[in-house]
Design an enzyme around this catalytic site. Structure first.
Site, PDB file in Angstrom:
ATOM      1  N   LYS A  12       0.856  -1.195   0.000  1.00  0.00           N
ATOM      2  CA  LYS A  12       0.000   0.000   0.000  1.00  0.00           C
ATOM      3  C   LYS A  12       0.889   1.240   0.000  1.00  0.00           C
ATOM      4  CE  LYS A  12      -2.342   1.709   3.750  1.00  0.00           C
ATOM      5  NZ  LYS A  12      -2.120   3.160   3.773  1.00  0.00           N
ATOM      6  N   LYS A  66      -7.154   8.285  -1.287  1.00  0.00           N
ATOM      7  CA  LYS A  66      -8.448   8.756  -0.753  1.00  0.00           C
ATOM      8  C   LYS A  66      -8.944  10.030  -1.425  1.00  0.00           C
ATOM      9  CE  LYS A  66      -7.432   7.006   3.954  1.00  0.00           C
ATOM     10  NZ  LYS A  66      -6.015   6.664   3.870  1.00  0.00           N
ATOM     11  N   THR A 122     -11.627   5.710  10.882  1.00  0.00           N
ATOM     12  CA  THR A 122     -11.721   5.095  12.220  1.00  0.00           C
ATOM     13  C   THR A 122     -11.284   6.067  13.318  1.00  0.00           C
ATOM     14  OG1 THR A 122      -9.629   4.055  11.673  1.00  0.00           O
ATOM     15  CG2 THR A 122     -11.559   2.655  11.605  1.00  0.00           C
ATOM     16  N   ASP A 170     -13.222  15.146  -3.949  1.00  0.00           N
ATOM     17  CA  ASP A 170     -13.317  16.452  -4.613  1.00  0.00           C
ATOM     18  C   ASP A 170     -14.602  16.426  -5.453  1.00  0.00           C
ATOM     19  OD1 ASP A 170     -12.659  18.928  -5.951  1.00  0.00           O
ATOM     20  OD2 ASP A 170     -10.551  18.530  -5.537  1.00  0.00           O
ATOM     21  N   ARG A 199       3.300  -0.909  10.662  1.00  0.00           N
ATOM     22  CA  ARG A 199       4.452  -0.946  11.579  1.00  0.00           C
ATOM     23  C   ARG A 199       4.800  -2.304  12.176  1.00  0.00           C
ATOM     24  NH1 ARG A 199       1.915   4.056  14.506  1.00  0.00           N
ATOM     25  NH2 ARG A 199       0.137   2.913  13.650  1.00  0.00           N
TER      26      ARG A 199
HETATM   27  O1  C5P Z   1       1.197   0.834  11.038  1.00  0.00           O
HETATM   28  P1  C5P Z   1      -0.260   0.452  10.957  1.00  0.00           P
HETATM   29  O2  C5P Z   1      -0.473  -1.048  10.843  1.00  0.00           O
HETATM   30  O3  C5P Z   1      -1.082   1.080  12.049  1.00  0.00           O
HETATM   31  O4  C5P Z   1      -0.711   1.078   9.565  1.00  0.00           O
HETATM   32  C1  C5P Z   1      -2.046   1.055   9.139  1.00  0.00           C
HETATM   33  C2  C5P Z   1      -2.175   1.720   7.802  1.00  0.00           C
HETATM   34  O5  C5P Z   1      -3.549   1.780   7.464  1.00  0.00           O
HETATM   35  C3  C5P Z   1      -1.649   3.156   7.745  1.00  0.00           C
HETATM   36  O6  C5P Z   1      -1.108   3.359   6.442  1.00  0.00           O
HETATM   37  C4  C5P Z   1      -2.886   3.999   7.965  1.00  0.00           C
HETATM   38  O7  C5P Z   1      -2.808   5.251   7.316  1.00  0.00           O
HETATM   39  C5  C5P Z   1      -3.950   3.130   7.295  1.00  0.00           C
HETATM   40  N1  C5P Z   1      -5.310   3.341   7.788  1.00  0.00           N
HETATM   41  C6  C5P Z   1      -5.678   3.158   9.116  1.00  0.00           C
HETATM   42  N2  C5P Z   1      -6.962   3.368   9.514  1.00  0.00           N
HETATM   43  C7  C5P Z   1      -7.887   3.751   8.637  1.00  0.00           C
HETATM   44  C8  C5P Z   1      -7.542   3.927   7.298  1.00  0.00           C
HETATM   45  C9  C5P Z   1      -6.229   3.716   6.908  1.00  0.00           C
HETATM   46  O8  C5P Z   1      -4.844   2.784   9.938  1.00  0.00           O
HETATM   47  N3  C5P Z   1      -9.121   3.917   9.029  1.00  0.00           N
END
Ligand code: C5P
Length: 234
Positions: free
Chosen positions: A33, A62, A119, A65, A210
């Site tokens: 991603k 995302k 979220t 517009d 992460r």
């Molecule tokens: O590091 P982590 O596993 O928390 O990363 C989650 C990824 O999903 C990040 O790129 C974050 O921007 C994305 N994301 C999220 N919650 C959302 C939409 C996207 O954590 N509601």
């Protein structure tokens, strides 16, 4: 397209850092991603490089517009050869319809999904922008609208996957972030689910950042998550 249901969030501030990480990965065991941070730093050429390496790429920009602008952005992005991309459902029905129509004539169109309610938005935050509805109800409403306008799925919390699956069916793709393998740090995600539970709840794809990108041994974390996914589907 490969069959893996794991999407690694490549949240790196520069192309060289991201590439150093990607070099150890295989398209057979993960999709990738690319979000705002890396896209702003590395640009479309880097996305193309990942596609050329054989990875399924989810372009997480995302778009939100007016319909004409979002449709044009989706069409241009689809020429990068990405596997999936997204828009904000809050852009409204006309925007969703224009986005879906814009990629119909593309030879291999990407999956087009929508973000419903971020979220990070709780009931109080929603009320602050004039939406006086429980987040779950609002998520369902926007997901229904997304499906009715010809899109392929939504980004949602794994906690919402079961409800969305029941209402919208198995074909509607549910892409869930906030996934934490058993025994890993939650970081700033407050509501998390394990890969096993998320797939059992109906998630189609898991987004994990992460816990993999900052792991000492990313490949063994990837293997563990893929094993959990297999276990959940048996
Ligand atoms: O590091 P982590 O596993 O928390 O990363 C989650 C990824 O999903 C990040 O790129 C974050 O921007 C994305 N994301 C999220 N919650 C959302 C939409 C996207 O954590 N509601």
């Amino acid at each position: 397209m490969t069959t893996t249901r794991l999407i690694i969030a490549l949240d790196f501030p520069a192309a060289d850092l991201a590439f150093r990480f990607v070099r150890q990965l295989s398209p057979d065991t993960c999709k990738l991603k690319v979000g705002f941070e890396l896209f702003v730093a590395a640009g479309p050429a880097f996305v193309g490089k990942l596609v050329d390496l054989g990875f399924d790429v989810f372009l997480d920009l995302k778009f939100h517009d007016i319909p004409n602008t979002v449709a044009a952005a989706c069409k241009t992005a689809s020429h990068l050869g990405v596997w999936m991309m997204n828009v904000h459902a809050l852009g409204g029905e006309k925007m969703l319809e224009a986005a879906a129509n814009s990629i119909q004539s593309v030879e291999k169109p990407p999956l087009l999904i929508a973000v419903t309610i971020l979220t990070s938005m709780d009931e109080q935050q929603l009320s602050g922008i004039g939406i006086n509805e429980e987040p779950r109800n609002q998520v369902l409403k926007l997901a229904e609208m997304t499906k009715n306008n010809g899109l392929d799925g939504v980004v949602c919390s794994a906690q919402e996957a079961n409800m969305l699956n029941t209402h919208l069916g198995n074909e509607f793709q549910l892409v869930t972030p906030g996934i934490r393998p058993t025994n890993s740090e939650k970081g700033d995600q407050s509501r998390v689910m394990t890969p096993l539970d998320a797939i059992k709840s109906g998630a189609s794809y898991l987004v994990v950042g992460r816990p993999i990108t900052q792991a000492n041994e990313p490949l063994s974390v990837i293997e563990g998550i893929n094993n959990e996914i297999v276990l959940a589907t048996q």
